[in-house]
Design an enzyme around this catalytic site. Structure first.
Site, PDB file in Angstrom:
ATOM      1  N   GLY A  31     -12.579 -12.563 -12.589  1.00 28.09           N
ATOM      2  CA  GLY A  31     -11.445 -11.670 -12.416  1.00 28.09           C
ATOM      3  C   GLY A  31     -10.829 -11.314 -13.747  1.00 28.09           C
ATOM      4  O   GLY A  31     -11.429 -11.511 -14.804  1.00 28.09           O
ATOM      5  N   CYS A  57       0.813  -1.215   0.000  1.00 29.72           N
ATOM      6  CA  CYS A  57       0.000   0.000   0.000  1.00 29.72           C
ATOM      7  C   CYS A  57       0.844   1.263   0.000  1.00 29.72           C
ATOM      8  O   CYS A  57       0.308   2.370  -0.039  1.00 29.72           O
ATOM      9  CB  CYS A  57      -0.954  -0.004   1.193  1.00 29.72           C
ATOM     10  SG  CYS A  57      -2.326  -1.164   0.990  1.00 29.72           S
TER      11      CYS A  57
END
Length: 378
Positions: free
Chosen positions: A158, A33
């Protein structure tokens, strides 16, 4: 071998059919992140949408990577979140689990503990040869699937593409009754702030990278490798641990506000949470639970003129971090006791909520905030 046993054993490329020098994190220059666009920049970029983007509306609450959408069926909401990032650990299986846990975390932050469907997003790095691809990708997918199974959900689709970098992510979707969703704007003066995982993940991941790269940082800062390795394993455990139990207990103990702590750091997400309160509030952070030895690394970096990954400023990035919650002090103590029992991991009261006389809410870390050194529990 279970999740924690695998983390403690460590990833051996050779026993998995890879070359001894294979390093997954070499496939990207960014980590987890930490790849997020800075919060102030992102908020400015989002102004492009203007009237198309509804923020802080009573009917449609939209976060930076999640949304709650009223459906045509009375009382039902579509809750959806997406996230993707770069690998930050070298074990593809554990990285798959971390990715799935991180995607689900925004649902959990809203008190939604049941996920109806997941999509997996995967960009396969072009630098992977066929042999590496055929070993690494299935391991990642298995880790993602195992975490989804633990969450009680399924992966039903996906997208997989080739890319110059390895990218990992997904989409999580839930159809929930409005009563299942925690309102984020109900904090009141006298509430306390709970944090369910310690901070310091960015410090641990990067200092572990210094060991592998042999770039002289370990020697320059006179760091202890065994302590870094221990902290790194602790970070792998908490990143791959679902926030699901924390989410379930939000309802039981009447949480007034909640978010997850990820790329913008503890203070960044506290500011986001404070900003959406119905009444002007101040979120005051009085304690910083930090993974053991990560504060010492930050101190040594600061002594050398660095910023210590801005750990003490509260903007050091976390990946699949804990929940930050506002609730009454009485309930907070019970919440922490039950969550600690369920997850076999600690949580803390780190601050308080006070009324603010001006129009805008803020969050801040006290200059003399108490630093709590959190030892590994695995």
């Amino acid at each position: 071998m279970n999740r924690i046993e695998r983390i403690l054993e460590g990833f051996d490329p050779v026993s998995n059919g890879l070359d001894e020098d294979f390093v997954l994190t070499k496939l990207t220059g960014m980590k987890g992140c930490g790849c997020k666009v800075p919060r102030n920049v992102l908020l400015q970029l989002l102004q492009t949408f203007k009237t198309d983007l509804v923020i802080n509306n009573d009917e449609v609450d939209i976060g930076l990577d999640s949304c709650v959408i009223p459906l045509r069926h009375p009382g039902l909401r579509l809750v959806q979140t997406t996230d993707f990032f770069y690998p930050l650990i070298d074990d593809p299986y554990i990285m798959g689990r971390v990715t799935c846990a991180n995607v689900l975390s925004d649902l959990y932050a809203m008190g939604v503990s049941e996920c109806d469907n997941m999509l997996m997003l995967l960009a396969v790095a072009i630098d992977l040869n066929e042999k590496q691809r055929d070993i690494v990708v299935p391991l990642f997918i298995q880790g993602f699937k195992d975490a989804a199974d633990e969450a009680g959900t399924k992966i039903r689709g996906g997208q997989t593409v080739r890319c110059p970098w390895l990218l990992l992510g997904g989409v999580a979707t839930s159809v929930a009754h409005e009563s299942e969703i925690i309102k984020v704007d109900q904090a009141v003066p006298g509430d306390v702030l709970i944090l369910t995982k310690p901070i310091g993940g960015q410090v641990a991941v990067n200092s572990y990278e210094w060991i592998k790269k042999k770039n002289g940082k370990i020697e320059e800062l006179n760091l202890e490798i065994p302590k870094i390795e221990k902290a790194f394993k602790q970070v792998c455990e908490q990143m791959s641990r679902l926030n699901r139990n924390a989410a379930k207990l939000l309802h039981k103990y009447d949480a007034h506000s909640s978010t997850d702590v990820t790329g913008f750091g503890l203070l960044g997400h506290a500011e986001n949470l404070a900003r959406v309160q119905k009444q002007p509030m101040e979120f005051i952070i009085e304690k910083l639970p930090i993974i053991e030895y990560m504060d010492e690394i930050a101190d040594k970096m600061i002594a050398k003129g660095g910023e210590g990954f801005k750990l003490y400023q509260g903007t050091s990035a976390e990946t699949s971090g804990g929940l930050l919650i506002a609730m009454s002090e009485e309930n907070a103590k019970k919440y922490i006791a039950e969550l600690s029992s369920l997850d076999n991991a600690p949580a803390w009261i780190i601050g308080k909520v006070t009324a603010k006389t001006t129009d805008s809410s803020i969050a801040r870390i006290l200059p003399d905030a108490v630093r709590i050194s959190v030892p590994s529990h695995i």
